[in-house]
Design a protein around this motif. Structure first.
Motif, PDB file in Angstrom:
ATOM      1  N   THR A   1     -22.295   1.520   9.061  1.00 19.77           N
ATOM      2  CA  THR A   1     -21.218   1.641  10.027  1.00 19.77           C
ATOM      3  C   THR A   1     -21.403   2.881  10.884  1.00 19.77           C
ATOM      4  O   THR A   1     -21.722   3.954  10.374  1.00 19.77           O
TER       5      THR A   1
ATOM      6  N   ALA B   1      -6.469  -8.218   7.033  1.00 19.09           N
ATOM      7  CA  ALA B   1      -7.257  -7.151   6.408  1.00 19.09           C
ATOM      8  C   ALA B   1      -8.159  -7.696   5.315  1.00 19.09           C
ATOM      9  O   ALA B   1      -9.332  -7.295   5.197  1.00 19.09           O
TER      10      ALA B   1
ATOM     11  N   ASN C   1     -12.110  -7.567   5.124  1.00 22.38           N
ATOM     12  CA  ASN C   1     -12.485  -6.597   4.089  1.00 22.38           C
ATOM     13  C   ASN C   1     -12.417  -5.172   4.634  1.00 22.38           C
ATOM     14  O   ASN C   1     -13.282  -4.337   4.391  1.00 22.38           O
ATOM     15  N   HIS C   2     -11.369  -4.926   5.403  1.00 26.94           N
ATOM     16  CA  HIS C   2     -11.138  -3.602   6.002  1.00 26.94           C
ATOM     17  C   HIS C   2      -9.631  -3.413   6.049  1.00 26.94           C
ATOM     18  O   HIS C   2      -8.927  -4.182   6.710  1.00 26.94           O
ATOM     19  N   HIS C   3      -9.124  -2.420   5.331  1.00 26.70           N
ATOM     20  CA  HIS C   3      -7.695  -2.356   5.057  1.00 26.70           C
ATOM     21  C   HIS C   3      -7.043  -1.113   5.657  1.00 26.70           C
ATOM     22  O   HIS C   3      -7.491   0.007   5.419  1.00 26.70           O
TER      23      HIS C   3
ATOM     24  N   VAL D   1      -5.245   2.681  11.227  1.00 31.10           N
ATOM     25  CA  VAL D   1      -6.595   2.198  10.926  1.00 31.10           C
ATOM     26  C   VAL D   1      -7.572   3.367  10.957  1.00 31.10           C
ATOM     27  O   VAL D   1      -7.465   4.268  11.786  1.00 31.10           O
TER      28      VAL D   1
ATOM     29  N   THR E   1     -11.898   4.190   9.365  1.00 31.55           N
ATOM     30  CA  THR E   1     -13.034   3.804   8.529  1.00 31.55           C
ATOM     31  C   THR E   1     -13.410   5.005   7.672  1.00 31.55           C
ATOM     32  O   THR E   1     -13.928   6.003   8.177  1.00 31.55           O
TER      33      THR E   1
ATOM     34  N   LYS F   1     -15.025  -1.509  13.407  1.00 28.05           N
ATOM     35  CA  LYS F   1     -14.166  -2.249  12.472  1.00 28.05           C
ATOM     36  C   LYS F   1     -12.690  -2.003  12.792  1.00 28.05           C
ATOM     37  O   LYS F   1     -11.862  -2.913  12.680  1.00 28.05           O
ATOM     38  N   ASP F   2     -12.384  -0.782  13.177  1.00 26.29           N
ATOM     39  CA  ASP F   2     -10.997  -0.449  13.496  1.00 26.29           C
ATOM     40  C   ASP F   2     -10.555  -1.086  14.803  1.00 26.29           C
ATOM     41  O   ASP F   2      -9.396  -1.479  14.947  1.00 26.29           O
TER      42      ASP F   2
ATOM     43  N   LEU G   1      -9.859  -4.705  13.901  1.00 26.13           N
ATOM     44  CA  LEU G   1      -8.639  -4.819  13.115  1.00 26.13           C
ATOM     45  C   LEU G   1      -7.409  -4.590  13.985  1.00 26.13           C
ATOM     46  O   LEU G   1      -6.417  -5.326  13.903  1.00 26.13           O
TER      47      LEU G   1
END
Length: 216
Positions: free
Chosen positions: A2, A49, A53-55, A69, A71, A80-81, A84
């Motif tokens: 990432t 989420a 697989n990103h919470h 959000v 990472t 990823k953020d 999301l």
């Protein structure tokens, strides 16, 4: 692996108008008007989420849901953020829920010290916090404000040594400063603006109004 992105890159992405970069990632507050509607939004966020697989961190209150959000493996924002945030905003819009970007903020306490390594253990113990990196203490439960320690070069008895940092949306900083000045505060320094402005109350207690700008 990432890759971390800057706050500028986050805000230049499409579909993130509801969100503002502040300390600890990017956040959005959605005005749900009722607890039941907030629960519906939280359930949808949970599904999004888990699928990614990103919470995010989610705070459910009567009338609002606040989402943050970040990472964690890059200690900042990533694509990823962006994904999301886009999906959460789209889900909120589908439920007829609007965002309130102007109210987003993060509060951080700052302790100025001559010997940080002697001071930090006390605050870690008395607050039951844990260390995050080399400079910060954080609440393991994620509820209380983080504490940052600022190195002093010399004793400063004429000024207080604890001040509050308030990380606000970049487009709300000047309005927040204006309100604080009207309330009896004064400007101590704008040397580091727009990263932060230092204000003080009538007795010299200080607050930094900070944004992501000028930091990337």
């Amino acid at each position: 692996m990432t890759e971390r992105i800057t706050s500028q890159q986050f805000h230049e992405s499409s579909g993130v108008d509801d969100w503002r970069s502040v300390f600890g990632g990017a956040a959005a507050q959605f005005r749900t008007k009722s607890f039941a509607t907030g629960v519906k939004l939280v359930n949808v966020i949970g599904e999004i989420a888990d699928a990614a697989n990103h919470h995010p961190d989610v705070d459910l209150r009567y009338g609002s849901v606040t989402v943050r959000v970040m990472t964690h493996d890059v200690d900042g924002l990533s694509s990823k953020d962006v994904d999301l945030a886009q999906n959460i905003s789209a889900a909120a819009a589908a439920l007829g829920i609007s965002a309130q970007p102007a109210v987003v903020q993060t509060v951080q306490l700052t302790i100025d010290a001559l010997d940080i390594e002697k001071v930090k253990p006390f605050w870690r113990a008395v607050l039951n916090y844990r260390e995050s990196g080399d400079e910060d203490l954080v609440d393991p439960a994620g509820r209380g404000p983080s504490i940052w320690f600022q190195q002093m070069d010399a004793p400063r008895p004429q000024r207080n040594r604890i001040h509050v940092d308030v990380s606000v949306p970049h487009d709300q900083a000047e309005a927040r400063i204006a309100v604080a000045l009207e309330a009896g505060g004064h400007l101590v320094s704008d040397k580091f603006a727009p990263a932060w402005w230092t204000l003080a109350d009538a007795e010299g207690n200080e607050a930094d109004v900070a944004t992501w700008m000028g930091r990337d």
